[in-house]
Design a protein around this motif. Structure first.
Motif, PDB file in Angstrom:
ATOM      1  N   GLY A  77      47.807  65.461  15.903  1.00  0.00           N
ATOM      2  CA  GLY A  77      48.812  64.651  15.682  1.00  0.00           C
ATOM      3  C   GLY A  77      49.268  63.454  16.810  1.00  0.00           C
ATOM      4  O   GLY A  77      49.953  62.645  16.770  1.00  0.00           O
ATOM      5  N   ILE A  78      48.459  63.830  17.956  1.00  0.00           N
ATOM      6  CA  ILE A  78      48.679  63.122  19.050  1.00  0.00           C
ATOM      7  C   ILE A  78      48.094  61.716  19.144  1.00  0.00           C
ATOM      8  O   ILE A  78      46.990  61.518  18.816  1.00  0.00           O
ATOM      9  N   ARG A  79      49.116  60.545  19.448  1.00  0.00           N
ATOM     10  CA  ARG A  79      48.543  59.274  19.227  1.00  0.00           C
ATOM     11  C   ARG A  79      49.246  58.411  20.238  1.00  0.00           C
ATOM     12  O   ARG A  79      48.735  57.150  20.411  1.00  0.00           O
ATOM     13  N   SER A  80      49.984  59.163  21.296  1.00  0.00           N
ATOM     14  CA  SER A  80      50.392  58.255  22.332  1.00  0.00           C
ATOM     15  C   SER A  80      50.760  59.050  23.608  1.00  0.00           C
ATOM     16  O   SER A  80      50.899  60.404  23.497  1.00  0.00           O
ATOM     17  N   GLY A  81      50.807  58.576  24.691  1.00  0.00           N
ATOM     18  CA  GLY A  81      51.438  59.200  25.993  1.00  0.00           C
ATOM     19  C   GLY A  81      52.851  59.731  25.823  1.00  0.00           C
ATOM     20  O   GLY A  81      52.964  60.890  26.366  1.00  0.00           O
ATOM     21  N   THR A  82      53.663  59.319  24.862  1.00  0.00           N
ATOM     22  CA  THR A  82      54.861  59.737  24.747  1.00  0.00           C
ATOM     23  C   THR A  82      54.756  61.403  23.997  1.00  0.00           C
ATOM     24  O   THR A  82      55.376  62.363  24.304  1.00  0.00           O
ATOM     25  N   ASP A  83      53.752  61.396  22.982  1.00  0.00           N
ATOM     26  CA  ASP A  83      53.343  62.421  22.174  1.00  0.00           C
ATOM     27  C   ASP A  83      53.021  63.632  23.214  1.00  0.00           C
ATOM     28  O   ASP A  83      53.326  64.771  23.097  1.00  0.00           O
ATOM     29  N   VAL A  84      52.031  63.127  24.106  1.00  0.00           N
ATOM     30  CA  VAL A  84      51.736  64.137  25.192  1.00  0.00           C
ATOM     31  C   VAL A  84      52.844  64.636  26.017  1.00  0.00           C
ATOM     32  O   VAL A  84      53.064  65.895  26.247  1.00  0.00           O
ATOM     33  N   ILE A  85      53.727  63.784  26.444  1.00  0.00           N
ATOM     34  CA  ILE A  85      55.091  64.279  27.222  1.00  0.00           C
ATOM     35  C   ILE A  85      55.708  65.333  26.378  1.00  0.00           C
ATOM     36  O   ILE A  85      56.186  66.177  27.200  1.00  0.00           O
ATOM     37  N   ILE A  86      56.075  65.196  25.023  1.00  0.00           N
ATOM     38  CA  ILE A  86      56.808  66.184  24.282  1.00  0.00           C
ATOM     39  C   ILE A  86      56.098  67.410  24.293  1.00  0.00           C
ATOM     40  O   ILE A  86      56.678  68.407  24.348  1.00  0.00           O
TER      41      ILE A  86
END
Length: 395
Positions: A319-328
């Motif tokens: 489900g990772i689609r952005s740098g924000t997702d990685v941060i979370i």
């Protein structure tokens, strides 16, 4: 040559996000290949919730923090990475673009990270080992034939692969309806209509006919003339539903490097895996492609990280689609993330350069996000970096 691909944008705006690369990729591949890339199991509930679950969290912003530089470095499997994002093993990557796994590995190197090469790769272990400058990592299925998987481990070690990722959530294939409806079942089936659809993508069909990177190269001898269908059948025949803890113990005894287990969702399983001497786990539901209606990986992550994070590396994908997702994900306990579909979007949309561009976008988004949060390093991320976006329902 791989790596010499050039974008020809004809004045169009270049892709600026992973979603942009997804749209670009959709138009570049035949419908049956797109179904293989995008589909999940059954009604695709887990596939959809994998991505949606990241909206359960808000980032906590702190101002006047004076963050001039952001440090994204992490260490995984004894290797220092410049980016906490690893390219996940993706079977039959050459169906998206003939650059395939070798191009993805070279894109990873450009961004200071690594590829986990799939057992079902379109380039052989040896081809990727010879064609890259850094050591990468290898993914293994605990198949029925121990001679086969022992041979794959030996070949990976001899070719410079330094860590092994064992995928444990595929005792049988999930019920991937979109694949079955478009001909990408096991085995794949072609019809005149499907061949015509592929012919409408001249760039793709040229790469397919010229380079033939749609067989599972690790499963056939170098000099064998084996079709795409036959190579996939070899893999499916080696699946075994009765894999157990003894199989993992045998792999651990035979592989003397870092060992990770991919496909763990329950903290009890994660603890038992680590008790067997495994160095880390990947919290994963196989991108929603295996057992449907299991929790999104990001929701399973905190419990696993709490249970074993002090003893082993905890990674996550799905489900990772952005740098924000990685941060979370990092704030919830992951040391790093693996990306599968974003890798394939870049590959389908632009070969090696497309994958490198996807990684560069994620890096830029992470740096921007951490700077705005007032967080100078990924090591500073933790539960206090987030706030729940939805109040729990009271019963």
């Amino acid at each position: 040559m791989i790596g010499d691909f050039r974008f020809r944008l004809n004045g169009a705006t270049p892709p600026l996000s992973v979603d942009d690369w997804r749209e670009r990729a959709r138009g570049r591949v035949p419908r049956m290949v797109w179904a293989y890339i995008e589909n999940g199991a059954d009604d695709e509930r887990t596939l959809q919730e994998n991505q949606a679950a990241y909206r359960d969290w808000y980032l906590n912003q702190r101002v006047l923090a004076g963050v001039a530089d952001v440090d994204l470095t992490v260490t995984i499997a004894g290797t220092r990475l410049d980016l906490p994002i690893v390219l996940a093993p993706t079977g039959l990557a050459g169906a998206a673009h003939w650059h395939g796994d070798l191009g993805a590995a070279r894109a990873a190197e450009r961004n200071g990270t690594r590829l986990v090469l799939s057992s079902a790769s379109s380039y052989s272990i040896e081809e990727v080992g010879r064609g890259t400058e850094e050591h990468h990592w290898f993914q293994l299925y605990p198949w029925r034939d121990r001679r086969l998987i022992g041979s794959l481990m030996d070949r990976a070690r001899d070719s410079g692969f330094t860590a092994l990722f064992v995928t444990v959530d595929v005792p049988v294939y999930g019920n991937r309806l979109r694949e079955r409806r478009t001909g990408m079942a096991i085995p794949p089936t072609l019809t005149p209509a499907r061949i015509l659809d592929a012919a409408r993508r001249p760039r793709w069909i040229y790469g397919y006919l010229r380079h033939r990177r749609t067989t599972l190269r690790n499963l056939i001898p170098d000099d064998a003339r084996v079709s795409e269908v036959e190579s996939v059948e070899i893999q499916s025949e080696n699946l075994t539903a009765d894999i157990g803890w003894g199989d993992l113990e045998w792999i651990r005894s035979r592989w003397n490097g870092p060992l990770y287990v991919k496909g763990v969702l329950h903290p009890d399983d994660a603890e038992r895996v680590v008790d067997l001497g495994v160095d880390g786990v990947v919290v994963s539901n196989h991108g929603g492609r295996q057992l449907n209606a299991v929790p999104p990986a990001i929701r399973a992550l905190p419990a696993v990280a709490e249970r074993i994070g002090h003893r082993a590396d905890v990674l996550v994908d799905g489900g990772i689609r952005s740098g924000t997702d990685v941060i979370i994900a990092l704030a919830l306990g992951a040391r790093a993330c693996l990306i599968g579909r974003p890798l394939v979007y870049g590959l389908a949309g632009g070969g090696t350069r497309g994958v490198a561009a996807v990684l560069a976008i994620l890096r830029e988004e992470m740096i921007r996000g951490l700077t705005l949060m007032g967080t100078p390093t990924v090591k500073d991320l933790g539960p206090d970096s987030l706030s729940p976006a939805r109040r729990p329902t009271l019963t």
